[in-house]
Design an enzyme around this catalytic site. Structure first.
Site, PDB file in Angstrom:
ATOM      1  CE  LYS A  46      -3.207  -2.373   3.065  1.00 18.21           C
ATOM      2  NZ  LYS A  46      -3.727  -2.379   4.471  1.00 18.21           N
ATOM      3  N   GLY A  47       2.115   1.131   0.409  1.00 13.25           N
ATOM      4  CA  GLY A  47       2.943   2.303   0.698  1.00 13.25           C
ATOM      5  C   GLY A  47       3.060   3.314  -0.418  1.00 13.25           C
ATOM      6  CD  GLU A 102       8.447  -0.737  -3.353  1.00 12.28           C
ATOM      7  OE1 GLU A 102       7.761   0.057  -2.675  1.00 12.28           O
ATOM      8  OE2 GLU A 102       8.728  -1.887  -2.964  1.00 12.28           O
ATOM      9  CG  ASP A 106      15.434  -0.949   4.980  1.00 14.45           C
ATOM     10  OD1 ASP A 106      16.475  -0.274   5.090  1.00 14.45           O
ATOM     11  OD2 ASP A 106      15.009  -1.683   5.879  1.00 14.45           O
ATOM     12  CG  PHE A 155      10.417   3.041  10.653  1.00 15.73           C
ATOM     13  CD1 PHE A 155      10.676   1.840   9.992  1.00 15.73           C
ATOM     14  CD2 PHE A 155       9.101   3.486  10.744  1.00 15.73           C
ATOM     15  CE1 PHE A 155       9.645   1.106   9.421  1.00 15.73           C
ATOM     16  CE2 PHE A 155       8.068   2.757  10.173  1.00 15.73           C
ATOM     17  CZ  PHE A 155       8.343   1.564   9.515  1.00 15.73           C
ATOM     18  CB  VAL A 156      10.433   7.928   7.231  1.00 13.48           C
ATOM     19  CG1 VAL A 156      11.766   8.565   7.573  1.00 13.48           C
ATOM     20  CG2 VAL A 156      10.567   7.008   6.016  1.00 13.48           C
ATOM     21  CG  ASP A 162       2.438   1.007   7.249  1.00 14.14           C
ATOM     22  OD1 ASP A 162       3.345   0.888   6.403  1.00 14.14           O
ATOM     23  OD2 ASP A 162       2.018   0.044   7.928  1.00 14.14           O
TER      24      ASP A 162
HETATM   25  P1  IMP Z   1      13.114  -3.855   1.728  1.00 16.81           P
HETATM   26  O1  IMP Z   1      12.659  -5.143   1.111  1.00 16.81           O
HETATM   27  O2  IMP Z   1      13.998  -4.087   2.935  1.00 16.81           O
HETATM   28  O3  IMP Z   1      13.770  -2.925   0.732  1.00 16.81           O
HETATM   29  O4  IMP Z   1      11.824  -3.157   2.347  1.00 16.81           O
HETATM   30  C1  IMP Z   1      11.057  -2.284   1.606  1.00 16.81           C
HETATM   31  C2  IMP Z   1       9.654  -2.174   2.159  1.00 16.81           C
HETATM   32  O5  IMP Z   1       9.632  -2.119   3.604  1.00 16.81           O
HETATM   33  C3  IMP Z   1       9.034  -0.875   1.693  1.00 16.81           C
HETATM   34  O6  IMP Z   1       8.367  -1.033   0.458  1.00 16.81           O
HETATM   35  C4  IMP Z   1       8.117  -0.510   2.834  1.00 16.81           C
HETATM   36  O7  IMP Z   1       6.853  -1.111   2.640  1.00 16.81           O
HETATM   37  C5  IMP Z   1       8.767  -1.082   4.056  1.00 16.81           C
HETATM   38  N1  IMP Z   1       9.573  -0.055   4.737  1.00 16.81           N
HETATM   39  C6  IMP Z   1      10.919   0.008   4.798  1.00 16.81           C
HETATM   40  N2  IMP Z   1      11.338   1.073   5.497  1.00 16.81           N
HETATM   41  C7  IMP Z   1      10.217   1.720   5.903  1.00 16.81           C
HETATM   42  C8  IMP Z   1       9.989   2.942   6.672  1.00 16.81           C
HETATM   43  O8  IMP Z   1      10.910   3.646   7.125  1.00 16.81           O
HETATM   44  N3  IMP Z   1       8.688   3.271   6.878  1.00 16.81           N
HETATM   45  C9  IMP Z   1       7.648   2.536   6.401  1.00 16.81           C
HETATM   46  N4  IMP Z   1       7.818   1.419   5.665  1.00 16.81           N
HETATM   47  C10 IMP Z   1       9.085   1.007   5.421  1.00 16.81           C
HETATM   48 MG    MG Z   2       6.160  -1.076   0.279  1.00 19.08          MG
END
Ligand code: IMP
Ligand code: MG
Length: 180
Positions: A46-47, A102, A106, A155-156, A162
């Protein structure tokens, strides 16, 4: 600093005005790169829902949009890289110019899985537009064509992002400091 119940929310890290002006720039860049190509913007729910709505309006060429939802296996807050498709796309990607939209990268593991899955559907091209990249956590091979902002390792929340499904409706991006 804003206290909401017993939670502490930081000051705006990226303001609503900064978001809109950067998204306008990204939109112009994408429009220039995809003129005549009828790109398909694929947002990851949803982000990315608010970013998608603003970005699509900032790209002044004919385009289409579609949405998919994924969830990581397991309850861990850190991405495992094993991702399940919860809602798949409606549109066939074959021979399409696809841009994954996206919210934040992270570890990059979610994106790596998505790329592999979508590439197997034989798009004409596959690029990524990420609103945020958190500095320092990615493995070497994250290749992002369009980046909104690089942000420090906190974390944001807000603007679609969310914590436990809350704060997606904040108009700006804030750091989330948790319960204090
Ligand atoms: P990754 O697979 O570690 O790159 O995680 C990416 C996903 O984690 C993003 O699409 C977000 O849904 C969630 N995410 C990572 N960091 C944050 C944050 O700081 N706030 C909210 N959601 C996050
Ligand atoms: Mg996401």
């Amino acid at each position: 600093m804003v206290e909401s119940g017993d939670e502490v929310i930081g000051e705006a890290l990226v303001t609503a005005e900064q978001l809109q002006s950067r998204i306008a720039e990204l939109g112009r860049e994408i429009a220039g790169d995809y003129e005549g190509k009828n790109p398909l913007l694929v947002a990851v729910l949803k982000g990315a829902f608010i970013f998608m709505a603003d970005l699509a309006r900032a790209v002044d060429v004919p385009l289409e949009v579609d949405f998919m939802a994924v969830s990581s296996y397991g309850a861990s807050t850190r991405s495992s890289g094993v991702v399940r498709i919860v809602k798949d796309l409606d549109i066939d990607l074959a021979d399409r110019h696809v841009i994954i939209v996206e919210d934040i990268i992270d570890s990059g593991l979610t994106l790596r899985y998505l790329r592999k899955t979508l590439r197997a559907r034989m798009p004409a091209s596959l690029e990524v537009c990420a609103l945020f990249v958190r500095e320092g956590n990615q493995e070497a091979d994250v290749d992002l064509r369009y980046i909104g902002f690089r942000i420090p390792p906190a974390f944001v929340i807000g603007y679609g992002l969310d914590v436990a499904e809350r704060y997606r409706n904040l108009p700006d991006i804030r750091t989330y400091l948790g319960a204090q």
